[in-house]
Motif scaffolding. Structure first.
Motif, PDB file in Angstrom:
ATOM      1  N   UNK A 104      43.326  44.656  79.652  1.00 15.52           N
ATOM      2  CA  UNK A 104      44.378  45.463  80.250  1.00 15.52           C
ATOM      3  C   UNK A 104      43.925  46.919  80.280  1.00 15.52           C
ATOM      4  N   UNK A 105      44.720  47.742  80.923  1.00 15.36           N
ATOM      5  CA  UNK A 105      44.449  49.173  80.996  1.00 15.36           C
ATOM      6  C   UNK A 105      45.608  49.907  80.348  1.00 15.36           C
ATOM      7  N   UNK A 106      45.297  50.832  79.448  1.00 11.98           N
ATOM      8  CA  UNK A 106      46.318  51.668  78.824  1.00 11.98           C
ATOM      9  C   UNK A 106      46.024  53.113  79.167  1.00 11.98           C
ATOM     10  N   UNK A 107      47.066  53.893  79.181  1.00 12.33           N
ATOM     11  CA  UNK A 107      46.927  55.311  79.484  1.00 12.33           C
ATOM     12  C   UNK A 107      46.867  56.091  78.177  1.00 12.33           C
ATOM     13  N   UNK A 108      45.868  56.942  78.069  1.00 14.04           N
ATOM     14  CA  UNK A 108      45.746  57.818  76.908  1.00 14.04           C
ATOM     15  C   UNK A 108      46.156  59.215  77.369  1.00 14.04           C
ATOM     16  N   UNK A 109      47.199  59.737  76.783  1.00 12.83           N
ATOM     17  CA  UNK A 109      47.774  61.003  77.218  1.00 12.83           C
ATOM     18  C   UNK A 109      46.855  62.199  77.023  1.00 12.83           C
ATOM     19  N   UNK A 110      47.179  63.288  77.735  1.00 13.18           N
ATOM     20  CA  UNK A 110      46.422  64.529  77.595  1.00 13.18           C
ATOM     21  C   UNK A 110      46.635  65.088  76.192  1.00 13.18           C
ATOM     22  N   UNK A 111      45.632  65.776  75.688  1.00  7.35           N
ATOM     23  CA  UNK A 111      45.728  66.329  74.334  1.00  7.35           C
ATOM     24  C   UNK A 111      44.795  67.522  74.213  1.00  7.35           C
ATOM     25  N   UNK A 112      44.929  68.207  73.122  1.00  4.65           N
ATOM     26  CA  UNK A 112      44.022  69.305  72.817  1.00  4.65           C
ATOM     27  C   UNK A 112      43.056  68.808  71.759  1.00  4.65           C
ATOM     28  N   UNK A 113      41.783  68.893  72.059  1.00  4.96           N
ATOM     29  CA  UNK A 113      40.755  68.457  71.127  1.00  4.96           C
ATOM     30  C   UNK A 113      39.962  69.644  70.621  1.00  4.96           C
ATOM     31  N   UNK A 114      38.922  69.351  69.893  1.00  4.71           N
ATOM     32  CA  UNK A 114      38.091  70.397  69.327  1.00  4.71           C
ATOM     33  C   UNK A 114      36.627  70.069  69.574  1.00  4.71           C
ATOM     34  N   UNK A 115      35.868  71.041  70.031  1.00  3.60           N
ATOM     35  CA  UNK A 115      34.440  70.878  70.205  1.00  3.60           C
ATOM     36  C   UNK A 115      33.813  70.820  68.815  1.00  3.60           C
ATOM     37  N   UNK A 116      33.175  69.708  68.435  1.00  2.00           N
ATOM     38  CA  UNK A 116      32.658  69.584  67.069  1.00  2.00           C
ATOM     39  C   UNK A 116      31.519  70.558  66.762  1.00  2.00           C
ATOM     40  N   UNK A 117      30.818  70.996  67.784  1.00  2.07           N
ATOM     41  CA  UNK A 117      29.684  71.900  67.556  1.00  2.07           C
ATOM     42  C   UNK A 117      30.143  73.334  67.313  1.00  2.07           C
ATOM     43  N   UNK A 118      31.081  73.802  68.155  1.00  2.00           N
ATOM     44  CA  UNK A 118      31.510  75.198  68.062  1.00  2.00           C
ATOM     45  C   UNK A 118      32.856  75.373  67.389  1.00  2.00           C
ATOM     46  N   UNK A 119      33.673  74.335  67.360  1.00  5.04           N
ATOM     47  CA  UNK A 119      35.001  74.426  66.778  1.00  5.04           C
ATOM     48  C   UNK A 119      36.045  74.951  67.744  1.00  5.04           C
ATOM     49  N   UNK A 120      35.650  75.247  68.990  1.00  3.58           N
ATOM     50  CA  UNK A 120      36.577  75.761  69.993  1.00  3.58           C
ATOM     51  C   UNK A 120      37.558  74.665  70.422  1.00  3.58           C
ATOM     52  N   UNK A 121      38.786  75.097  70.782  1.00  2.00           N
ATOM     53  CA  UNK A 121      39.775  74.166  71.302  1.00  2.00           C
ATOM     54  C   UNK A 121      39.423  73.805  72.739  1.00  2.00           C
ATOM     55  N   UNK A 122      39.579  72.523  73.055  1.00  2.00           N
ATOM     56  CA  UNK A 122      39.256  72.015  74.387  1.00  2.00           C
ATOM     57  C   UNK A 122      40.407  71.136  74.834  1.00  2.00           C
ATOM     58  N   UNK A 123      40.817  71.280  76.113  1.00  2.00           N
ATOM     59  CA  UNK A 123      41.864  70.397  76.620  1.00  2.00           C
ATOM     60  C   UNK A 123      41.214  69.125  77.157  1.00  2.00           C
ATOM     61  N   UNK A 124      41.756  68.000  76.749  1.00  2.00           N
ATOM     62  CA  UNK A 124      41.265  66.696  77.182  1.00  2.00           C
ATOM     63  C   UNK A 124      42.318  66.114  78.120  1.00  2.00           C
TER      64      UNK A 124
END
Length: 114
Positions: free
Chosen positions: A52-72
Motif C-alpha cells: 500500500x501507499x501511505x502519506x508521510x506529512x511535511x515536517x522540520x528535520x535537521x541536517x546531521x552534518x551541520x545541525x541546520x533546520x531543514x524543511x522536509x
C-alpha cells in the motif's frame, strides 16, 4: 534473495520456460505492482501480504552534518504488511519446528536403513 536469484530459481523450477521469459514475467508482475502503487491503489497477494501507499506529512528535520533546520516536504511511501499465513510461517512455534525435524530425521533414517 535478489531479483536475479528469484528469476534463476523460477527458471530452475520451470525448465519448460526460457530464463528470458521468466525474467519478463517477473518484471511484468513487479511493474504492475509498482504501477498500481503509483496510482494510489492497494495490492493484495493472498497468503503473502499487502502493498500500500501511505502519506508521510511535511515536517522540520535537521541536517546531521551541520545541525541546520531543514524543511522536509510531504511524500508518499510504500508499505508492506505480511499476511497472517506468512507471519505464521515465519514464527513457527518450537513444537512445530521439532515435529518437522523429527519427521525429516525419520525420512532420512528410512533411506539410510534401506
Amino acid at each position: 534473495m535478489i531479483k536475479s536469484e528469484l528469476i534463476q530459481r523460477l527458471a530452475e523450477q520451470n525448465p519448460h520456460l526460457y530464463q528470458r521469459d521468466v525474467e519478463k514475467i517477473v518484471n511484468a508482475i513487479l511493474g504492475s505492482i509498482g504501477d498500481a502503487l503509483a496510482q494510489g491503489d492497494r495490492v493484495e497477494l493472498r497468503g503473502f501480504g499487502t502493498f500500500a501507499v501511505k502519506s508521510r506529512g511535511a515536517r522540520t528535520g535537521r541536517n546531521p552534518k551541520t545541525g541546520d533546520l531543514v524543511t522536509v516536504a510531504e511524500k508518499a511511501v510504500p508499505v508492506f504488511k505480511a499476511s497472517k499465513e506468512m507471519r505464521r510461517r515465519l514464527n513457527a512455534s518450537p513444537t512445530q519446528s521439532k515435529r518437522k525435524v523429527e519427521a525429516a530425521t525419520a525420512n532420512i533414517n528410512g533411506l539410510v536403513d534401506a
